[in-house]
Design an enzyme around this catalytic site. Structure first.
Site, short mmCIF file in Angstrom:
data_model
loop_
_atom_site.label_atom_id
_atom_site.label_comp_id
_atom_site.label_asym_id
_atom_site.label_seq_id
_atom_site.Cartn_x
_atom_site.Cartn_y
_atom_site.Cartn_z
N ARG A 78 0.84 -1.30 -0.12
CA ARG A 78 0.20 -0.04 -0.01
C ARG A 78 1.00 1.12 0.03
O ARG A 78 1.78 1.33 0.79
CB ARG A 78 -1.02 -0.20 1.25
CG ARG A 78 -1.75 1.30 1.26
CD ARG A 78 -2.73 1.34 2.48
NE ARG A 78 -3.50 2.56 2.62
CZ ARG A 78 -3.38 3.34 3.65
NH1 ARG A 78 -2.37 3.13 4.71
NH2 ARG A 78 -3.84 4.59 3.33
N HIS A 122 -2.67 11.04 0.49
CA HIS A 122 -2.26 10.99 1.93
C HIS A 122 -1.88 12.60 2.30
O HIS A 122 -0.70 12.50 2.55
CB HIS A 122 -1.43 9.93 1.70
CG HIS A 122 -1.14 9.36 3.24
ND1 HIS A 122 -1.21 8.09 3.37
CD2 HIS A 122 -0.78 9.79 4.33
CE1 HIS A 122 -0.83 7.69 4.74
NE2 HIS A 122 -0.79 8.74 5.21
N GLU A 167 -7.35 8.39 5.78
CA GLU A 167 -7.64 9.13 7.28
C GLU A 167 -8.26 10.69 6.98
O GLU A 167 -7.45 11.49 7.84
CB GLU A 167 -6.46 9.22 8.07
CG GLU A 167 -6.11 7.75 8.55
CD GLU A 167 -5.05 7.68 9.54
OE1 GLU A 167 -5.02 8.42 10.27
OE2 GLU A 167 -4.53 6.42 9.99
N ASN A 303 -7.23 2.01 9.37
CA ASN A 303 -5.90 2.31 10.10
C ASN A 303 -6.49 2.29 11.59
O ASN A 303 -7.02 3.07 12.19
CB ASN A 303 -5.50 3.81 9.81
CG ASN A 303 -5.19 3.55 8.08
OD1 ASN A 303 -4.96 2.48 7.70
ND2 ASN A 303 -4.57 4.69 7.70
N TYR A 305 -4.65 1.63 15.52
CA TYR A 305 -3.29 1.48 16.30
C TYR A 305 -3.81 1.13 17.76
O TYR A 305 -2.79 0.50 18.33
CB TYR A 305 -2.48 2.65 16.09
CG TYR A 305 -1.93 2.86 14.80
CD1 TYR A 305 -2.58 3.30 13.62
CD2 TYR A 305 -0.70 2.48 14.51
CE1 TYR A 305 -2.21 3.76 12.47
CE2 TYR A 305 -0.15 2.57 13.14
CZ TYR A 305 -0.88 3.09 12.35
OH TYR A 305 -0.19 3.21 11.08
N GLU A 361 -3.46 -0.16 8.12
CA GLU A 361 -2.33 0.26 8.89
C GLU A 361 -2.31 -0.28 10.39
O GLU A 361 -3.58 -0.24 10.82
CB GLU A 361 -2.09 1.79 8.93
CG GLU A 361 -1.62 2.39 7.72
CD GLU A 361 -1.41 3.95 7.75
OE1 GLU A 361 -1.38 4.54 9.13
OE2 GLU A 361 -1.82 4.60 7.06
C1 GCO Z 1 -1.60 7.72 9.96
C2 GCO Z 1 -1.07 7.77 8.72
C3 GCO Z 1 0.41 7.41 8.66
C4 GCO Z 1 1.14 7.57 9.87
C5 GCO Z 1 1.00 6.16 10.83
C6 GCO Z 1 2.05 6.38 12.00
O1 GCO Z 1 -2.37 6.78 10.23
O2 GCO Z 1 -1.31 8.75 10.81
O3 GCO Z 1 -1.85 7.09 7.90
O4 GCO Z 1 1.11 8.33 7.76
O5 GCO Z 1 2.54 7.91 9.66
O6 GCO Z 1 -0.31 6.12 11.12
O7 GCO Z 1 1.34 7.38 12.81
#
Ligand code: GCO
Length: 456
Positions: A78, A122, A167, A303, A305, A361
């Site tokens: 990606r 992006h 995002e 995405n 985390y 992500e």
């Molecule tokens: C985001 C972006 C990425 C970041 C990654 C780490 O999700 O903020 O897509 O460009 O670099 O998430 O923070």
């Protein structure tokens, strides 16, 4: 007792990057200035004073990077296209050398059986469009559609997975309200205006994609598909106190539902609109906009985390909330390590759509170092990825149509306002020499891909 977690045949094991974060060559071969070039060149905006001028020098080292992907056995890669490399002024004259760069990269990926998953935007808007109001100007949505249509015409048949945006929440909030991302605006009163024009541009690009879809795919297999990538994180109230529960519901609304609802239900969440309307913040919706925005797409990228824990905060006049730390260990940025976020985020999306889902992500920020033996022993990243992939497997077992998982990131890169301080890569980037070094996690991930699963 470990058990073998095996994923469905054809599961897409990938890695993700973004143009501004890895390419460098910021004004080479006809590329125009982007808002991130302008922002990072502005003193005081980036923690360590670095920029994306060189980044990972991927623009010149892309063949080496493809070789690393092949060696890792990646099933998909990606990445994003830099709009100003294609249309330096945002519209008008095409920069053929920019288009050729992406064509060569896509051809190489297809030659090696690595599925390109390409994001059109992006966060690196051509500065020329920012000078004309950027996303606050409704016209930018139409310029985006022109750019998208050009890309679909020239490259559409070579890429199986297209995403319009990455995002939009982060671009709206960090770029236009907090101002710690490009274009560095601090105008929360424009939040919904920016978000609406981003979503409108998504709808216009999907319309352009469908118009171009007449092109027969030159690839074997299914016709190219289009989707969008959203930041979807689970939100938990800091306590059961009604004001914390209310604050948490707004925070979930502002990050998740403000995008999911227009995209999949053709309306904005009423509670979020009401919250903002009390503060004089409105979305400039015109007749037909929401029908365009909610036009059917083919997949949704998430995405994800961690989670966010929200508490009522009367001092925050816009959101009325503040985030509080979780009990778990944290990454180098301070984000809690909370593997259930994968299943919880997928369930949030599943409430809105039954489309195929991708974790586009997921990864860990570390302060990785190269040991005296030349090894980058990122055991914490291996543990993070193992635990989050195990939850992805759990989601599939529960019937969620998860098609792929992309590690953020293929290689250490320019982490926005953190500069080069936060390393997310499977490959270590020596920014002084642009040398890539496989971390232990890269070797580990290659085994996961080879086994199509892992021991957990
Ligand atoms: C985001 C972006 C990425 C970041 C990654 C780490 O999700 O903020 O897509 O460009 O670099 O998430 O923070």
């Amino acid at each position: 007792m470990s058990q073998e977690l095996r994923f469905p045949p054809g599961f897409l094991w990938g890695a993700a990057t973004a143009a501004y974060q890895i390419e460098g060559a910021w004004h080479e071969d006809g590329k125009g200035e982007s808002i991130w070039d302008r922002f990072a060149h502005t003193p005081g905006t980036i923690a360590d004073g670095t920029t994306g001028d060189v980044a990972c020098d991927h623009y010149h080292r892309w063949e080496e990077d493809v070789a690393h992907m092949v060696a890792m056995g990646l099933k998909s890669y990606r990445f994003s296209i830099a709009w100003p490399r294609i249309l330096p002024a945002g519209s008008g004259a095409l920069n053929q050398r920019g288009l050729d760069f992406y064509r060569r990269l896509i051809e190489a990926l297809n030659r090696h059986g690595i599925i390109p998953n390409v994001t059109l935007y992006h966060w690196d808007l051509p500065q020329a469009l920012q000078d004309r109001g950027g996303w606050a100007n409704r016209d930018t949505a139409f310029r985006f559609a022109e750019y998208a249509a050009l890309i679909f015409r020239r490259l559409g048949a070579e890429v199986p997975l297209w995403a319009t945006h990455n995002e939009p929440f982060v671009h709206v909030y960090n770029g236009h309200a907090i101002g710690d991302h490009a274009p560095g605006r601090r105008n929360p009163w424009q939040l919904l205006r920016i978000g609406h024009h981003l979503l409108l541009s998504h709808g216009l690009a999907v319309e352009a994609f469908r118009a171009e879809a007449s092109h027969a795919s030159t690839l074997d297999g299914p016709a190219p598909q289009i989707g969008i990538v959203l930041a979807i994180w689970p939100h938990h109230p800091a306590s059961t106190r009604p004001r914390d529960v209310r604050a948490n519901r707004f925070a979930d609304g502002a990050m998740n539902r403000l995008f999911l609802e227009p995209l999949f239900r053709g309306r904005y969440p009423a509670d979020v609109l009401r919250h903002f309307a009390w503060r004089g913040i409105r979305a400039p919706v015109r007749p037909g906009d929401l029908e365009l925005i909610s036009a059917p797409i083919d997949f949704l990228g998430l995405n994800t985390y961690s989670r966010l824990i929200n508490q009522y905060d009367p001092l925050n006049l816009i959101s009325g909330t503040r985030q509080v730390p979780g009990p778990g260990p944290v990454d180098a940025i301070g984000r809690e390590i909370y593997p259930p976020c994968i299943l919880e985020a997928l369930r949030i999306a599943r409430a809105y759509t039954s489309l195929p889902l991708y974790i586009t992500e997921n990864g860990l920020a570390c302060h990785d170092v190269v040991g005296s033996d030349g090894v980058v022993d990122d055991a914490a990243r291996i543990a993070y990825l193992r635990d989050h992939i195990a939850v992805a497997h759990q989601a599939i077992q529960k019937g969620i149509d998860l098609r792929g998982y992309y590690v953020w990131s293929l290689l250490d890169n320019f982490e926005w306002s953190y500069g080069q301080r936060m390393r997310f890569g499977l490959l270590y980037t020596d920014f002084a020499t642009s040398r890539r070094i496989w971390k232990r996690s890269a070797h580990w991930y290659r085994e996961v891909i080879a086994r199509n699963g892992l021991l957990h």
